[in-house]
Design a protein around this motif. Structure first.
Motif, PDB file in Angstrom:
ATOM      1  N   SER A 179       3.118 -19.761  34.479  1.00  0.00           N
ATOM      2  CA  SER A 179       4.178 -19.067  33.870  1.00  0.00           C
ATOM      3  C   SER A 179       3.624 -18.305  32.484  1.00  0.00           C
ATOM      4  O   SER A 179       2.458 -18.603  32.039  1.00  0.00           O
ATOM      5  CB  SER A 179       5.492 -19.616  33.485  1.00  0.00           C
ATOM      6  OG  SER A 179       5.209 -20.836  32.602  1.00  0.00           O
ATOM      7  N   GLY A 180       4.236 -17.211  32.090  1.00  0.00           N
ATOM      8  CA  GLY A 180       4.088 -16.511  30.697  1.00  0.00           C
ATOM      9  C   GLY A 180       4.869 -15.577  30.569  1.00  0.00           C
ATOM     10  O   GLY A 180       5.779 -15.114  31.439  1.00  0.00           O
ATOM     11  N   PHE A 181       4.817 -14.933  29.302  1.00  0.00           N
ATOM     12  CA  PHE A 181       5.378 -13.679  29.208  1.00  0.00           C
ATOM     13  C   PHE A 181       5.114 -12.288  29.523  1.00  0.00           C
ATOM     14  O   PHE A 181       5.975 -11.371  29.748  1.00  0.00           O
ATOM     15  CB  PHE A 181       5.648 -13.660  27.639  1.00  0.00           C
ATOM     16  CG  PHE A 181       4.254 -12.945  26.949  1.00  0.00           C
ATOM     17  CD1 PHE A 181       4.187 -11.685  26.962  1.00  0.00           C
ATOM     18  CD2 PHE A 181       3.296 -13.709  26.440  1.00  0.00           C
ATOM     19  CE1 PHE A 181       2.797 -11.066  26.361  1.00  0.00           C
ATOM     20  CE2 PHE A 181       1.971 -13.351  25.987  1.00  0.00           C
ATOM     21  CZ  PHE A 181       1.956 -12.104  25.707  1.00  0.00           C
ATOM     22  N   ALA A 182       3.887 -12.519  30.098  1.00  0.00           N
ATOM     23  CA  ALA A 182       3.398 -11.359  30.921  1.00  0.00           C
ATOM     24  C   ALA A 182       2.591 -11.822  32.262  1.00  0.00           C
ATOM     25  O   ALA A 182       1.846 -12.601  32.000  1.00  0.00           O
ATOM     26  CB  ALA A 182       2.475 -10.579  29.952  1.00  0.00           C
TER      27      ALA A 182
ATOM     28  N   LEU B 265      -0.788 -15.214  37.923  1.00  0.00           N
ATOM     29  CA  LEU B 265      -1.687 -15.123  36.897  1.00  0.00           C
ATOM     30  C   LEU B 265      -0.795 -14.736  35.850  1.00  0.00           C
ATOM     31  O   LEU B 265      -0.317 -13.378  35.713  1.00  0.00           O
ATOM     32  CB  LEU B 265      -2.993 -14.481  36.831  1.00  0.00           C
ATOM     33  CG  LEU B 265      -4.019 -14.599  35.717  1.00  0.00           C
ATOM     34  CD1 LEU B 265      -4.349 -16.081  35.457  1.00  0.00           C
ATOM     35  CD2 LEU B 265      -5.078 -13.580  36.090  1.00  0.00           C
ATOM     36  N   TYR B 266      -0.725 -15.223  34.419  1.00  0.00           N
ATOM     37  CA  TYR B 266       0.002 -14.824  33.518  1.00  0.00           C
ATOM     38  C   TYR B 266      -0.703 -15.062  32.135  1.00  0.00           C
ATOM     39  O   TYR B 266      -1.557 -15.876  31.949  1.00  0.00           O
ATOM     40  CB  TYR B 266       1.292 -16.091  33.358  1.00  0.00           C
ATOM     41  CG  TYR B 266       1.994 -15.858  34.616  1.00  0.00           C
ATOM     42  CD1 TYR B 266       3.124 -14.889  34.840  1.00  0.00           C
ATOM     43  CD2 TYR B 266       1.646 -16.892  35.748  1.00  0.00           C
ATOM     44  CE1 TYR B 266       3.870 -14.857  36.158  1.00  0.00           C
ATOM     45  CE2 TYR B 266       2.527 -16.949  36.965  1.00  0.00           C
ATOM     46  CZ  TYR B 266       3.446 -15.856  37.124  1.00  0.00           C
ATOM     47  OH  TYR B 266       4.118 -15.924  38.330  1.00  0.00           O
TER      48      TYR B 266
ATOM     49  N   GLU C 265       9.018 -10.669  29.751  1.00  0.00           N
ATOM     50  CA  GLU C 265      10.149 -11.002  28.686  1.00  0.00           C
ATOM     51  C   GLU C 265       9.323 -10.752  27.487  1.00  0.00           C
ATOM     52  O   GLU C 265       8.096 -10.804  27.115  1.00  0.00           O
ATOM     53  CB  GLU C 265      10.483 -12.582  28.820  1.00  0.00           C
ATOM     54  CG  GLU C 265       9.481 -13.495  28.635  1.00  0.00           C
ATOM     55  CD  GLU C 265       9.897 -14.985  29.051  1.00  0.00           C
ATOM     56  OE1 GLU C 265      11.061 -15.189  29.462  1.00  0.00           O
ATOM     57  OE2 GLU C 265       9.353 -15.812  28.469  1.00  0.00           O
ATOM     58  N   VAL C 266      10.165 -10.591  26.224  1.00  0.00           N
ATOM     59  CA  VAL C 266       9.662 -10.432  24.956  1.00  0.00           C
ATOM     60  C   VAL C 266       9.382 -11.763  24.650  1.00  0.00           C
ATOM     61  O   VAL C 266      10.080 -12.757  24.694  1.00  0.00           O
ATOM     62  CB  VAL C 266      10.728  -9.899  24.103  1.00  0.00           C
ATOM     63  CG1 VAL C 266      10.642  -9.816  22.662  1.00  0.00           C
ATOM     64  CG2 VAL C 266      10.870  -8.357  24.492  1.00  0.00           C
ATOM     65  N   PRO C 267       8.105 -12.263  24.222  1.00  0.00           N
ATOM     66  CA  PRO C 267       7.700 -13.558  23.754  1.00  0.00           C
ATOM     67  C   PRO C 267       8.642 -14.074  22.571  1.00  0.00           C
ATOM     68  O   PRO C 267       9.131 -13.364  21.594  1.00  0.00           O
ATOM     69  CB  PRO C 267       6.501 -13.515  23.179  1.00  0.00           C
ATOM     70  CG  PRO C 267       5.844 -12.215  23.658  1.00  0.00           C
ATOM     71  CD  PRO C 267       7.058 -11.334  23.855  1.00  0.00           C
ATOM     72  N   SER C 268       9.170 -15.491  22.607  1.00  0.00           N
ATOM     73  CA  SER C 268       9.896 -16.121  21.746  1.00  0.00           C
ATOM     74  C   SER C 268       9.210 -16.008  20.253  1.00  0.00           C
ATOM     75  O   SER C 268      10.114 -16.063  19.282  1.00  0.00           O
ATOM     76  CB  SER C 268       9.892 -17.499  22.220  1.00  0.00           C
ATOM     77  OG  SER C 268       8.718 -18.160  22.103  1.00  0.00           O
ATOM     78  N   TRP C 269       8.038 -15.651  19.924  1.00  0.00           N
ATOM     79  CA  TRP C 269       7.406 -15.598  18.699  1.00  0.00           C
ATOM     80  C   TRP C 269       7.349 -14.435  17.930  1.00  0.00           C
ATOM     81  O   TRP C 269       7.567 -14.261  16.917  1.00  0.00           O
ATOM     82  CB  TRP C 269       5.999 -15.965  18.589  1.00  0.00           C
ATOM     83  CG  TRP C 269       5.023 -15.264  19.209  1.00  0.00           C
ATOM     84  CD1 TRP C 269       4.493 -14.105  18.522  1.00  0.00           C
ATOM     85  CD2 TRP C 269       4.430 -15.232  20.480  1.00  0.00           C
ATOM     86  NE1 TRP C 269       3.723 -13.332  19.489  1.00  0.00           N
ATOM     87  CE2 TRP C 269       3.720 -14.015  20.463  1.00  0.00           C
ATOM     88  CE3 TRP C 269       4.598 -16.095  21.576  1.00  0.00           C
ATOM     89  CZ2 TRP C 269       2.924 -13.827  21.766  1.00  0.00           C
ATOM     90  CZ3 TRP C 269       3.869 -15.974  22.716  1.00  0.00           C
ATOM     91  CH2 TRP C 269       3.197 -14.736  22.723  1.00  0.00           C
ATOM     92  N   VAL C 270       8.120 -13.479  18.797  1.00  0.00           N
ATOM     93  CA  VAL C 270       8.054 -11.935  18.261  1.00  0.00           C
ATOM     94  C   VAL C 270       9.502 -11.930  17.539  1.00  0.00           C
ATOM     95  O   VAL C 270      10.344 -12.176  18.188  1.00  0.00           O
ATOM     96  CB  VAL C 270       8.107 -10.966  19.309  1.00  0.00           C
ATOM     97  CG1 VAL C 270       8.343  -9.577  18.691  1.00  0.00           C
ATOM     98  CG2 VAL C 270       6.842 -10.906  20.158  1.00  0.00           C
TER      99      VAL C 270
END
Length: 346
Positions: A175-178, A6-7, A341-346
């Protein structure tokens, strides 16, 4: 519940442009210097005409969906949580949010669980994604606007002050950043009457035309000689501790392992004694002092806090974040997430 697949794939927020400060409210006779010193809020945002809870939630939801990189076709569920009047009576704000974000034919559900609404919605959406493996994603939103004469953001509650705004998560079973490592919800319905008191039932909302005074139910309830106040306080504290204990246990971590602890933007005394003191939370690990500029944004505080952590607090892969909220009724929800991972939008 421990989760392995779960992400969180996207986070979105929306805050109105208009700012109203505590000093503005004091000057207008709507707040006091004593409450300013006790509760600690600085300012908040005020929604413009037409910026209802669902309207703002849809804006936050669109941002979360865009950041997730997922297609609207991936979404099999929309869940919308709220505290306030949602702009109209007897309609479906969750369907409005869905229609103005991801659309589609998946169900749209509304959650009304008090201040715990958003985290309760996350818990429910997680279970839905687990049982519907063919549906990759769910959108969870929260949005609230507090307006007179129905609700006085500065005086309808004795301690908490309510600002307008919205937040959203995109959950995914792919999938997801967290990664969400655990979510645990816990209830104690023996506390239900604490908020209701002994008020008479009404036949419709806003029946007497008087601005809500949420503390009146509590004050009414405490007049009953059979009520043990110490027991009630112990039960509330016990619920907070239990939900957190179970979420940490299911995630197989200790509280000290978490870099950040995100909670609701409650009054200063409640946070000092009922969260930091009660749980042993290091205040510097929270977003509390930063968020005093927004006050308590309905049930969206957790989403705003995570968005801030991602943008301003330099999270790193492997960092653990605890999310904790509660709502009268009483239901508590706690969760543990791990940054992948650090999200792409940050």
């Amino acid at each position: 519940m421990r989760w392995n697949d779960l992400y969180i794939a996207g986070v979105g927020t929306y805050l109105p442009e208009q700012v109203e400060t505590v000093d503005d409210a004091i000057a207008a006779g709507r707040y006091t210097e004593e409450k300013k010193a006790m509760n600690g809020y600085r300012e908040l945002r005020v929604a413009a005409p037409g910026e209802t809870g669902p309207v703002m939630a849809a804006k936050a939801g669109l941002e979360a969906v865009e950041r997730s990189g997922l297609s609207p076709l991936d979404f099999g569920l929309t869940v919308h949580a709220s505290l306030s009047h949602q702009g109209l009576d007897l309609w479906t704000p969750a369907s409005y949010v869905q229609a103005n974000t991801v659309g589609g034919t998946g169900p749209a559900f509304e959650v009304k669980q008090g201040c715990n609404g958003f985290m309760a919605a996350v818990d429910l959406a997680a279970s839905y994604l687990s049982s519907h493996r063919d549906l990759p994603a769910a959108l969870v939103t929260a949005g609230d606007a507090f307006h007179l004469p129905y609700f006085d953001r500065w005086a309808s509650e004795e301690q908490n002050v309510n600002g307008d705004g919205a937040g959203a998560f995109v959950l995914s079973n792919r999938s997801g950043f967290a990664r969400i490592r655990s979510i645990h919800s816990h209830a104690d319905s023996t506390l239900e009457q604490m908020s209701r008191g002994y008020q008479e039932w009404t036949t419709g909302p806003f029946a007497d035309g008087k601005t809500l005074q949420l503390n009146s139910g509590v004050e009414d309830f405490l007049q009953n000689a059979d009520v043990d106040l110490d027991d009630m306080i112990a039960r509330i504290g016990g619920g907070v501790r239990h939900s957190l204990k179970m979420a940490l246990y299911e995630a197989e971590i200790e509280l000290a392992d978490a870099r950040f602890f995100l909670h609701q933007q409650l009054a200063e005394t409640i946070v000092t004694h009922g969260i930091c003191g009660l749980l042993g939370v290091d205040r510097s690990s929270t977003t509390y002092d930063w968020a005093k500029q927004y006050s308590m944004v309905g049930t969206a505080d957790i989403a705003l806090g995570l968005d801030h952590v991602l943008a301003e607090r330099d999270p790193q892969p492997g960092d653990l974040i605890v999310l904790q909220s509660s709502g009268a009724g009483y239901v508590w929800t706690a969760a543990v997430i791990e940054i992948l991972e650090v999200p792409s939008w940050v």
